[in-house]
Write an enzyme that holds these catalytic residues in place. Structure first.
Site, PDB file in Angstrom:
ATOM      1  N   ASN A   1      22.117  -5.898 -11.477  1.00  0.00           N
ATOM      2  CA  ASN A   1      22.877  -6.824 -12.322  1.00  0.00           C
ATOM      3  C   ASN A   1      23.687  -6.093 -13.396  1.00  0.00           C
ATOM      4  O   ASN A   1      24.460  -5.205 -13.076  1.00  0.00           O
ATOM      5  CB  ASN A   1      21.937  -7.868 -12.920  1.00  0.00           C
ATOM      6  CG  ASN A   1      21.234  -8.685 -11.855  1.00  0.00           C
ATOM      7  OD1 ASN A   1      21.807  -8.943 -10.801  1.00  0.00           O
ATOM      8  ND2 ASN A   1      20.004  -9.078 -12.096  1.00  0.00           N
TER       9      ASN A   1
ATOM     10  N   VAL B   1       0.872  -1.170   0.000  1.00  0.00           N
ATOM     11  CA  VAL B   1       0.000   0.000   0.000  1.00  0.00           C
ATOM     12  C   VAL B   1       0.908   1.219   0.000  1.00  0.00           C
ATOM     13  O   VAL B   1       1.744   1.380   0.889  1.00  0.00           O
ATOM     14  CB  VAL B   1      -0.927   0.015   1.225  1.00  0.00           C
ATOM     15  CG1 VAL B   1      -1.822   1.251   1.205  1.00  0.00           C
ATOM     16  CG2 VAL B   1      -1.775  -1.246   1.273  1.00  0.00           C
TER      17      VAL B   1
ATOM     18  N   GLY C   1       9.485   2.178   2.300  1.00  0.00           N
ATOM     19  CA  GLY C   1       8.972   2.941   3.434  1.00  0.00           C
ATOM     20  C   GLY C   1       9.980   3.868   4.068  1.00  0.00           C
ATOM     21  O   GLY C   1      11.095   4.059   3.574  1.00  0.00           O
TER      22      GLY C   1
END
Length: 589
Positions: A483, A285, A534
């Site tokens: 990568n 979310v 976050g």
């Protein structure tokens, strides 16, 4: 003899210095500095003459194994340059990595992945310290194009070497097995009494099978790490920030007068798909602040919402219940979902039983602090649909025991966005294989919502085909620097996306490092969004702090341009790709 030798040396010295215009430049320096009476005369003389020195060149690369933000091994690349005849450490970069192991993987799968990861980092360190160290010596660090060309050719050779080895191993295995036995190809006999020609109804699975995961060449981290380290070195020796250096590379050394910050996509909740709760549709979310707010104001508003969600989860009382209870005007009297932990994404990890329960709780958290979703804050949902597919049924499991076909998923999303218009972005709403349904959902919702592909863009090297993007119809793509990705690859891909009016999102991989370069790349490349996770882990918060610092610097220089968000109306046939404003204009004070 000694006197004549000294005279000869004086003549040679005079010719040498005159040839380099030293007397002339010394006179110019002394005449220029005398009126200034600088406090540090020799320092000013050093500054004056430094502009005549040779440009720095790479003299050494150092690769080493370090730990990332979750304690897993990764690669660090250091760049040393020859500067004014001395070897000098210029910069370093630490690579982030992306894991393709699902949350519910078996222990032996996780163990095998960890071993492969260790081996890959070990190989990458060898590549940097040996071959790449030699190949890139004496290269100008500002010549990103040449550096990436060398890296690309080296990697292509490694791919060919691997193919040759695999071919030799396959041929050796054939010799060991010997020719196939004759009975192995014989047609099995029909059972006695069996009826021939009997039709058997076979249920056709409408969903295309999953495309095999693109194999990652062991050591490929060395390519991406070295390319990014050279870009940072080029910015350092040019005395400009990395975001400006990146913009100059993208726009052929034309300095932009203004730059736009990418809007942050801040993850506030991580919903585990293997949790005992019923909802499987949502993985992340994400909050998106309105464009009229500064980044500082947007981050502060996200933090306020995050604190309120945490308070609601920790305090007993009523919480939004099921859809049936909501229709009756009741709230379910039950303890809140268990507050488990801070995930590797830097946010709360929690589970829900329904999408309505989740969204109503977010609405309530915003209302509690005087905010309204759809005006003061917007929402994005990462569905990670590739993790939902039940290949036995050919359907997506959105809730425990509830399955939907790809076409039913499109209808569900249309209903969701109509019911909750504050959701302005869906990330991976479908698997990349369901191309027909991607087109359908873009036509249905493209003028209301961003439909973003993330998982499909994991291997950047496989995205580009000629001057097109090899991906299903979508509003935008999440690009990750992992990568063998090179800085030149990002520049080229974002240029193609800009031309197609698709949104570029730079995304933070699952296993993030403390390196902040991703922020500068996003600003320099002109990304619309920056998906960093976050605000509760050091390696992720460091990037938000870097973004705040860039905002402050651009604003101080009068070079900060206000962001604009526009949807793409895919259904507009007469004007394909027509843009439409997303968010309302800021109200006048």
């Amino acid at each position: 003899m000694e006197a004549s030798e000294r005279r000869r040396l004086r003549r040679e010295a005079a010719e040498y210095y005159r040839g380099h215009r030293v007397p002339e430049r010394m006179e110019d320096a002394l005449n220029a500095l005398f009126p200034l009476h600088p406090e540090d005369l020799y320092g000013e003389l050093a500054n004056y003459f430094s502009k005549f020195s040779k440009a720095p060149v790479i003299c050494k690369l150092v690769g080493r194994k370090v730990l990332d933000g979750v304690g897993q091994p990764t690669l660090e690349v250091e760049i040393y340059c020859t500067v004014k005849n001395y070897e000098k450490r210029i910069c370093s970069t630490v690579m982030a990595t992306h894991s393709q192991i699902p949350e519910n993987a078996l222990p032996e799968t996780i163990e095998a992945d960890e071993k492969e990861r260790n081996d890959s980092v070990h190989t990458a360190v060898e590549w940097v310290n040996e071959a790449l160290n030699t190949m890139l010596r004496d290269l100008d660090p500002t010549d990103q194009c040449q550096a990436d060309k060398i890296l690309g050719e080296y990697f292509a050779n490694k791919i060919e070497e691997k193919k040759e080895i695999e071919k030799e191993e396959e041929e050796a295995a054939k010799v060991t097995r010997g020719p196939p036995s004759s009975h192995s190809t014989s047609t099995p006999k029909q059972k006695k009494g069996g009826k021939s020609g009997k039709k058997v109804s076979v249920e056709v699975n409408p969903s295309p099978p999953a495309e095999p995961a693109e194999p990652v060449l062991r050591g490929s981290l060395a390519i991406g790490g070295t390319s990014l380290a050279i870009a940072k070195a080029g910015a350092t020796v040019s005395h400009v920030p990395l975001y400006l250096h990146t913009a100059l590379l993208k726009h052929n050394q034309e300095s932009p007068k203004e730059m736009t910050l990418p809007l942050p996509m801040v993850t506030v909740l991580n919903c585990e798909k293997n949790s005992p709760t019923k909802l499987k549709l949502v993985k992340e979310v994400i909050l998106i602040p309105p464009v009229e707010l500064s980044l500082q104001q947007g981050i502060e508003r996200v933090l306020d919402i995050q604190k309120e969600i945490t308070r609601m989860l920790e305090s007993p009382g009523k919480r939004p219940g099921s859809q049936a209870d909501s229709r009756k005007g009741k709230a379910q009297k039950a303890p809140p979902p268990p507050l488990k932990r801070i995930s590797h994404l830097g946010c709360l990890t929690i589970g829900y039983d329904s999408l309505e329960q989740l969204l109503l709780q977010l609405q309530r958290a915003c209302n509690n602090i005087g905010l309204e979703l759809g005006t003061d804050m917007y929402l994005a949902i990462n569905c990670a649909a590739h993790e939902l597919m039940d290949y036995g049924k050919g359907k997506y499991q959105i809730l425990t025991g509830t399955f939907k076909s790809p076409d039913e998923m499109v209808a569900m999303y249309v209903e969701m966005i109509n019911k909750f218009p504050f959701i302005i972005a869906l990330i991976d709403p479908l698997r990349k294989e369901d191309r027909e349904q991607w087109s359908s959902i873009c036509c249905a919702l493209g003028s209301k919502c961003y439909l973003i592909a993330e998982e499909a863009a994991t291997q950047i090297s496989k995205l580009k085909t000629d001057q097109d993007i090899n991906i299903a119809t979508c509003s935008g793509v999440v690009l990750k620097y992992i990568n063998q990705t090179k800085v030149s690859d990002l520049i080229e891909l974002t240029g193609i996306l800009d031309g197609q009016r698709r949104v570029t999102i730079l995304g933070s991989p699952d296993r993030e490092s403390s390196d902040e370069s991703l922020v500068d790349l996003a600003v320099g490349l002109g990304a619309r969004f920056l998906k960093l996770g976050g605000l509760s882990r050091g390696e992720r918060v460091a990037k938000y702090n870097r973004l705040l610092a860039v905002e402050e610097e651009l604003a101080a220089n009068g070079a900060l341009r206000e962001a604009k968000l526009e949807f793409v109306d895919f259904a507009e046939e007469s004007q394909p790709g027509q843009l439409r404003n997303v968010l309302p204009a800021p109200q006048q004070a």
